[in-house]
Design a protein around this motif. Structure first.
Motif, PDB file in Angstrom:
ATOM      1  N   ARG A  41       0.890  -1.072  -0.087  1.00 23.93           N
ATOM      2  CA  ARG A  41       0.008  -0.036   0.110  1.00 23.93           C
ATOM      3  C   ARG A  41       0.824   1.216   0.113  1.00 23.93           C
ATOM      4  NH1 ARG A  41      -5.492  -0.741   2.897  1.00 23.93           N
ATOM      5  NH2 ARG A  41      -4.904   1.024   3.797  1.00 23.93           N
ATOM      6  N   SER A  42       0.303   2.219  -0.715  1.00 19.26           N
ATOM      7  CA  SER A  42       1.328   3.260  -0.867  1.00 19.26           C
ATOM      8  C   SER A  42       0.431   4.518  -1.106  1.00 19.26           C
ATOM      9  CB  SER A  42       2.465   3.315  -1.937  1.00 19.26           C
ATOM     10  OG  SER A  42       3.490   4.607  -1.684  1.00 19.26           O
ATOM     11  N   TRP A  43       0.948   5.777  -1.330  1.00 19.30           N
ATOM     12  CA  TRP A  43       0.191   6.879  -1.890  1.00 19.30           C
ATOM     13  C   TRP A  43       1.146   7.817  -2.704  1.00 19.30           C
ATOM     14  CZ3 TRP A  43       1.230  12.052  -0.458  1.00 19.30           C
ATOM     15  CH2 TRP A  43       2.332  12.064   0.382  1.00 19.30           C
ATOM     16  N   LEU A  66       5.058   8.923  -3.526  1.00 18.57           N
ATOM     17  CA  LEU A  66       5.672   9.860  -2.355  1.00 18.57           C
ATOM     18  C   LEU A  66       5.905   9.069  -1.000  1.00 18.57           C
ATOM     19  CD1 LEU A  66       3.476  13.015  -2.904  1.00 18.57           C
ATOM     20  CD2 LEU A  66       5.824  12.632  -3.710  1.00 18.57           C
ATOM     21  N   ALA A  67       5.310   8.021  -0.806  1.00 16.82           N
ATOM     22  CA  ALA A  67       5.591   7.176   0.307  1.00 16.82           C
ATOM     23  C   ALA A  67       7.068   6.570   0.258  1.00 16.82           C
ATOM     24  CB  ALA A  67       4.666   6.074   0.312  1.00 16.82           C
ATOM     25  N   ALA A  68       7.518   6.241  -0.854  1.00 14.39           N
ATOM     26  CA  ALA A  68       8.768   5.686  -0.959  1.00 14.39           C
ATOM     27  C   ALA A  68       9.895   6.936  -0.851  1.00 14.39           C
ATOM     28  CB  ALA A  68       9.006   4.934  -2.043  1.00 14.39           C
ATOM     29  N   ALA A  69       9.408   7.891  -1.526  1.00 16.76           N
ATOM     30  CA  ALA A  69      10.420   9.081  -1.521  1.00 16.76           C
ATOM     31  C   ALA A  69      10.570   9.736  -0.091  1.00 16.76           C
ATOM     32  CB  ALA A  69      10.046   9.992  -2.336  1.00 16.76           C
ATOM     33  N   ASN A  70       9.437   9.602   0.584  1.00 18.31           N
ATOM     34  CA  ASN A  70       9.307  10.198   2.175  1.00 18.31           C
ATOM     35  C   ASN A  70       8.747   9.192   3.061  1.00 18.31           C
ATOM     36  OD1 ASN A  70       9.293  13.224   1.492  1.00 18.31           O
ATOM     37  ND2 ASN A  70       7.960  12.483  -0.197  1.00 18.31           N
ATOM     38  N   PRO A  71       9.878   8.401   3.423  1.00 19.59           N
ATOM     39  CA  PRO A  71       9.673   7.380   4.525  1.00 19.59           C
ATOM     40  C   PRO A  71       8.937   7.714   5.692  1.00 19.59           C
ATOM     41  CG  PRO A  71      11.815   7.051   3.725  1.00 19.59           C
ATOM     42  CD  PRO A  71      11.385   8.543   3.157  1.00 19.59           C
ATOM     43  N   GLY A  72       9.151   8.943   6.038  1.00 18.79           N
ATOM     44  CA  GLY A  72       8.160   9.480   7.265  1.00 18.79           C
ATOM     45  C   GLY A  72       7.011   9.724   6.910  1.00 18.79           C
ATOM     46  N   ALA A 104      10.896  15.728  -5.613  1.00 19.52           N
ATOM     47  CA  ALA A 104      10.886  14.306  -6.166  1.00 19.52           C
ATOM     48  C   ALA A 104      10.756  14.040  -7.561  1.00 19.52           C
ATOM     49  CB  ALA A 104      10.052  13.493  -5.220  1.00 19.52           C
ATOM     50  N   ALA A 105      10.185  14.992  -8.169  1.00 21.68           N
ATOM     51  CA  ALA A 105       9.850  15.053  -9.672  1.00 21.68           C
ATOM     52  C   ALA A 105      10.624  14.137 -10.698  1.00 21.68           C
ATOM     53  CB  ALA A 105       9.496  16.305 -10.250  1.00 21.68           C
ATOM     54  N   ASN A 106      11.873  14.450 -10.375  1.00 21.03           N
ATOM     55  CA  ASN A 106      12.952  13.881 -11.261  1.00 21.03           C
ATOM     56  C   ASN A 106      13.784  12.815 -10.723  1.00 21.03           C
ATOM     57  OD1 ASN A 106      12.665  15.863 -13.247  1.00 21.03           O
ATOM     58  ND2 ASN A 106      13.790  17.420 -12.055  1.00 21.03           N
TER      59      ASN A 106
END
Length: 285
Positions: free
Chosen positions: A12-14, A25-31, A54-56
């Motif tokens: 599950r992610s978002w 964005l969940a992977a890019a921002n673990p918090g 995180a766009a690139n």
């Protein structure tokens, strides 16, 4: 900005919808494991900054490769306003109340865009209710009407699918509104900065391609600021909470003959400037 929650390969992610793909964005921002958590920690503006950063570099996922979940799968509260379009109040024969009629739904009663709505074995009186839902971005208690919009992260489409005979067992709506997987929410949240005027959003519901409901939010009996202020007078609103603003006239229960959703049907809820929420109907068995 369009934000959504999803499941991919049992994870599950978002993320944000960018150029037709999902920016994870969940992977890019673990918090920030969930959208509700991110709203509470950083707000919509902070998420927007994260999208830019995180766009690139962030992992991207094809939209058609994932299972979309309800925009907020884990809200602490789902507060629904009943009888909030005058035509709907009149068709139900109810008196106008001094305060908004509020009932609650549970998170497990909702599925995402593309997932089936389940008509329960206990009833065939499965009705559609297209609605606009607000997602709280900044929590608060005793919020003033003048400040209400500052607390809204954005809006999404919602189908408040209702089991009408159970809803009318007593004067309390709860049983008919809380069968599992009878409502849907999505496909994504459109942040408030992209909406010029909430009151001018137009809501349309279609069943098997035929229009069954249509109304602008300017027809609401209790406006969005009034709803937010009233709900926050008796409970603390928290980031990720969902407020469902009401359905227009035209529900299936008040037609002659009644028009119920049945297995094989497809129901769509469209909100102008937001998107289209589409779900097929299946039987529980």
């Amino acid at each position: 900005m369009k934000l959504l929650s999803y499941r991919s390969a049992d994870r599950r992610s978002w993320g944000a919808l960018v150029d037709g793909e999902i920016l994870d964005l969940a992977a890019a921002n673990p918090g920030w494991p969930t959208l509700a958590y991110a709203l509470g920690d950083a707000g919509a503006d902070g998420i927007g900054n994260a999208v830019t950063a995180a766009a690139n570099t962030a992992h991207r996922v094809a939209l058609d490769s994932v299972e979309l979940l309800p925009v907020v799968p884990d809200p602490q509260k789902i507060l629904c306003v009943g009888l909030n379009f005058e035509k709907h109040r009149i068709e139900t024969g109810r008196e106008r109340t001094e305060y908004p009629v509020i009932f609650t739904r549970f998170p497990d009663t909702f599925v995402g865009h593309g997932a089936p709505l389940v008509r329960p074995a206990e009833s065939d009186r499965f009705d559609f209710e297209g609605e606009v839902a607000l997602v709280i971005g900044r929590g608060g208690r005793r919020i003033a009407q003048d400040n209400a919009l500052d607390h809204i992260a954005g809006v999404t489409c919602l189908n408040d699918g209702s089991i009408r005979d159970f809803q009318s067992h007593t004067h309390q709506f709860t049983p008919g509104k809380n069968f599992p997987a009878t409502g849907s929410m999505g496909p994504w949240l459109v942040t408030l900065d992209e909406i010029v005027d909430l009151a001018e959003l137009e809501l349309t519901t279609r069943l098997n391609g035929a229009e069954v409901q249509r109304a602008p939010l300017s027809d609401l009996t209790y406006s969005i600021p009034e709803i937010v202020a009233y709900c926050s007078s008796w409970t603390e609103l928290r980031p990720g909470d969902v407020i469902v603003t009401g359905t227009p006239g035209g529900i299936g229960a008040r037609r002659e003959p009644p028009l119920w959703m049945k297995p094989g049907d497809v129901c769509e809820v469209e909100v102008s400037g937001v998107g289209v929420l589409r779900n097929a109907i299946v039987g529980e068995d």
